[in-house]
Design a protein around this motif. Structure first.
Motif, mmCIF file in Angstrom:
data_model
loop_
_atom_site.group_PDB
_atom_site.id
_atom_site.type_symbol
_atom_site.label_atom_id
_atom_site.label_comp_id
_atom_site.label_asym_id
_atom_site.label_seq_id
_atom_site.Cartn_x
_atom_site.Cartn_y
_atom_site.Cartn_z
ATOM 1 N N GLY A 17 0.816 -1.202 0.000
ATOM 2 C CA GLY A 17 0.000 0.000 0.000
ATOM 3 C C GLY A 17 0.856 1.261 0.000
ATOM 4 O O GLY A 17 1.964 1.266 0.526
ATOM 5 N N ARG A 18 0.321 2.319 -0.583
ATOM 6 C CA ARG A 18 1.043 3.594 -0.660
ATOM 7 C C ARG A 18 0.385 4.695 0.164
ATOM 8 O O ARG A 18 0.567 5.874 -0.105
ATOM 9 C CB ARG A 18 1.142 4.037 -2.117
ATOM 10 C CG ARG A 18 2.006 3.141 -2.943
ATOM 11 C CD ARG A 18 2.254 3.740 -4.283
ATOM 12 N NE ARG A 18 3.119 2.883 -5.068
ATOM 13 C CZ ARG A 18 3.526 3.181 -6.271
ATOM 14 N NH1 ARG A 18 3.151 4.306 -6.844
ATOM 15 N NH2 ARG A 18 4.306 2.363 -6.934
ATOM 16 N N GLY A 19 -0.406 4.316 1.162
ATOM 17 C CA GLY A 19 -1.020 5.298 2.040
ATOM 18 C C GLY A 19 -2.323 5.872 1.520
ATOM 19 O O GLY A 19 -2.865 6.803 2.093
ATOM 20 N N VAL A 20 -2.819 5.329 0.416
ATOM 21 C CA VAL A 20 -4.077 5.760 -0.178
ATOM 22 C C VAL A 20 -4.960 4.534 -0.313
ATOM 23 O O VAL A 20 -4.504 3.501 -0.803
ATOM 24 C CB VAL A 20 -3.843 6.389 -1.577
ATOM 25 C CG1 VAL A 20 -5.148 6.763 -2.233
ATOM 26 C CG2 VAL A 20 -2.925 7.594 -1.475
ATOM 27 N N PRO A 21 -6.219 4.579 0.128
ATOM 28 C CA PRO A 21 -7.085 3.412 -0.031
ATOM 29 C C PRO A 21 -7.134 2.976 -1.501
ATOM 30 O O PRO A 21 -7.373 3.792 -2.385
ATOM 31 C CB PRO A 21 -8.453 3.912 0.434
ATOM 32 C CG PRO A 21 -8.156 5.073 1.315
ATOM 33 C CD PRO A 21 -6.919 5.706 0.751
ATOM 34 N N SER A 22 -6.843 1.709 -1.732
ATOM 35 C CA SER A 22 -6.804 1.164 -3.088
ATOM 36 C C SER A 22 -7.372 -0.241 -3.082
ATOM 37 O O SER A 22 -7.388 -0.907 -2.054
ATOM 38 C CB SER A 22 -5.359 1.119 -3.601
ATOM 39 O OG SER A 22 -4.781 2.403 -3.572
ATOM 40 N N ASN A 23 -7.801 -0.700 -4.234
ATOM 41 C CA ASN A 23 -8.349 -2.044 -4.377
ATOM 42 C C ASN A 23 -7.450 -2.884 -5.266
ATOM 43 O O ASN A 23 -6.797 -2.368 -6.172
ATOM 44 C CB ASN A 23 -9.754 -1.995 -4.987
ATOM 45 C CG ASN A 23 -10.727 -1.294 -4.072
ATOM 46 O OD1 ASN A 23 -10.734 -1.509 -2.874
ATOM 47 N ND2 ASN A 23 -11.549 -0.438 -4.637
ATOM 48 N N TYR A 24 -7.460 -4.189 -5.012
ATOM 49 C CA TYR A 24 -6.695 -5.111 -5.843
ATOM 50 C C TYR A 24 -7.501 -6.369 -6.111
ATOM 51 O O TYR A 24 -8.359 -6.747 -5.328
ATOM 52 C CB TYR A 24 -5.357 -5.473 -5.184
ATOM 53 C CG TYR A 24 -5.516 -6.174 -3.863
ATOM 54 C CD1 TYR A 24 -5.674 -7.557 -3.795
ATOM 55 C CD2 TYR A 24 -5.536 -5.461 -2.676
ATOM 56 C CE1 TYR A 24 -5.851 -8.195 -2.593
ATOM 57 C CE2 TYR A 24 -5.705 -6.095 -1.458
ATOM 58 C CZ TYR A 24 -5.856 -7.456 -1.424
ATOM 59 O OH TYR A 24 -6.035 -8.088 -0.225
ATOM 60 N N GLU A 25 -7.197 -6.979 -7.252
ATOM 61 C CA GLU A 25 -7.729 -8.292 -7.620
ATOM 62 C C GLU A 25 -6.567 -9.087 -8.203
ATOM 63 O O GLU A 25 -5.845 -8.587 -9.052
ATOM 64 C CB GLU A 25 -8.825 -8.173 -8.674
ATOM 65 C CG GLU A 25 -10.043 -7.409 -8.224
ATOM 66 C CD GLU A 25 -11.048 -7.219 -9.357
ATOM 67 O OE1 GLU A 25 -10.932 -7.877 -10.409
ATOM 68 O OE2 GLU A 25 -11.941 -6.384 -9.178
ATOM 69 N N ILE A 26 -6.408 -10.310 -7.736
ATOM 70 C CA ILE A 26 -5.345 -11.198 -8.202
ATOM 71 C C ILE A 26 -6.003 -12.495 -8.640
ATOM 72 O O ILE A 26 -6.806 -13.056 -7.904
ATOM 73 C CB ILE A 26 -4.352 -11.527 -7.075
ATOM 74 C CG1 ILE A 26 -3.792 -10.259 -6.441
ATOM 75 C CG2 ILE A 26 -3.243 -12.430 -7.584
ATOM 76 C CD1 ILE A 26 -3.121 -10.517 -5.111
ATOM 77 N N THR A 27 -5.638 -12.984 -9.809
ATOM 78 C CA THR A 27 -6.142 -14.267 -10.280
ATOM 79 C C THR A 27 -4.951 -15.121 -10.710
ATOM 80 O O THR A 27 -4.054 -14.629 -11.394
ATOM 81 C CB THR A 27 -7.090 -14.083 -11.480
ATOM 82 O OG1 THR A 27 -8.092 -13.137 -11.134
ATOM 83 C CG2 THR A 27 -7.756 -15.394 -11.864
ATOM 84 N N VAL A 28 -4.958 -16.381 -10.306
ATOM 85 C CA VAL A 28 -3.908 -17.326 -10.690
ATOM 86 C C VAL A 28 -4.550 -18.549 -11.340
ATOM 87 O O VAL A 28 -5.738 -18.800 -11.169
ATOM 88 C CB VAL A 28 -3.060 -17.745 -9.470
ATOM 89 C CG1 VAL A 28 -2.382 -16.539 -8.835
ATOM 90 C CG2 VAL A 28 -3.881 -18.486 -8.435
ATOM 91 N N ASP A 29 -3.749 -19.307 -12.085
ATOM 92 C CA ASP A 29 -4.307 -20.516 -12.692
ATOM 93 C C ASP A 29 -4.113 -21.740 -11.791
ATOM 94 O O ASP A 29 -4.465 -22.849 -12.153
ATOM 95 C CB ASP A 29 -3.760 -20.757 -14.096
ATOM 96 C CG ASP A 29 -2.291 -21.102 -14.131
ATOM 97 O OD1 ASP A 29 -1.645 -21.182 -13.066
ATOM 98 O OD2 ASP A 29 -1.756 -21.277 -15.241
ATOM 99 N N GLY A 30 -3.586 -21.522 -10.598
ATOM 100 C CA GLY A 30 -3.448 -22.569 -9.592
ATOM 101 C C GLY A 30 -4.284 -22.204 -8.384
ATOM 102 O O GLY A 30 -5.405 -21.735 -8.521
#
Length: 102
Positions: A17-30
């Motif tokens: 995080g960089r001190g600003v509210p942020s969203n993430y999505e991560i997708t893997v094939d495993g």
């Protein structure tokens, strides 16, 4: 984290995080698993192949198997990483052994 988890989930993705509210999505094939954090406390949703949540400050770590399929990060306004310096940094390490506490 057990040696068995490290063997079955040999890769690591880190969201910083960089001190600003942020969203993430991560997708893997495993498979993917949150490391050393409570998903409810961190407001993180983890399924067999994906994780999504929010980060402001601090670090979120996930162990995974297979290949990274997709990473999507946006700042609090929904502006994507390539257009906003406020989105979290993402580090992907393949075959990184687990350290104590990670």
């Amino acid at each position: 984290m057990s040696a068995e988890t490290t063997d079955t989930l040999p890769h690591l993705v880190t969201i910083v995080g960089r001190g600003v509210p942020s969203n993430y999505e991560i997708t893997v094939d495993g498979e993917i698993e949150l490391v050393d954090a409570d998903p409810l406390e961190e407001a993180t949703v983890v399924t067999d192949h994906a994780a999504e949540g929010a980060v402001d400050t601090g670090v979120m770590r996930f162990r995974f198997s297979g290949q990274m399929a997709n990473v999507h990060v946006v700042d609090w306004n929904g502006v994507p990483a390539s257009e906003s310096p406020s989105t979290p940094e993402v580090h992907i390490d393949y075959g990184l052994p687990a350290r104590n506490g990670n």
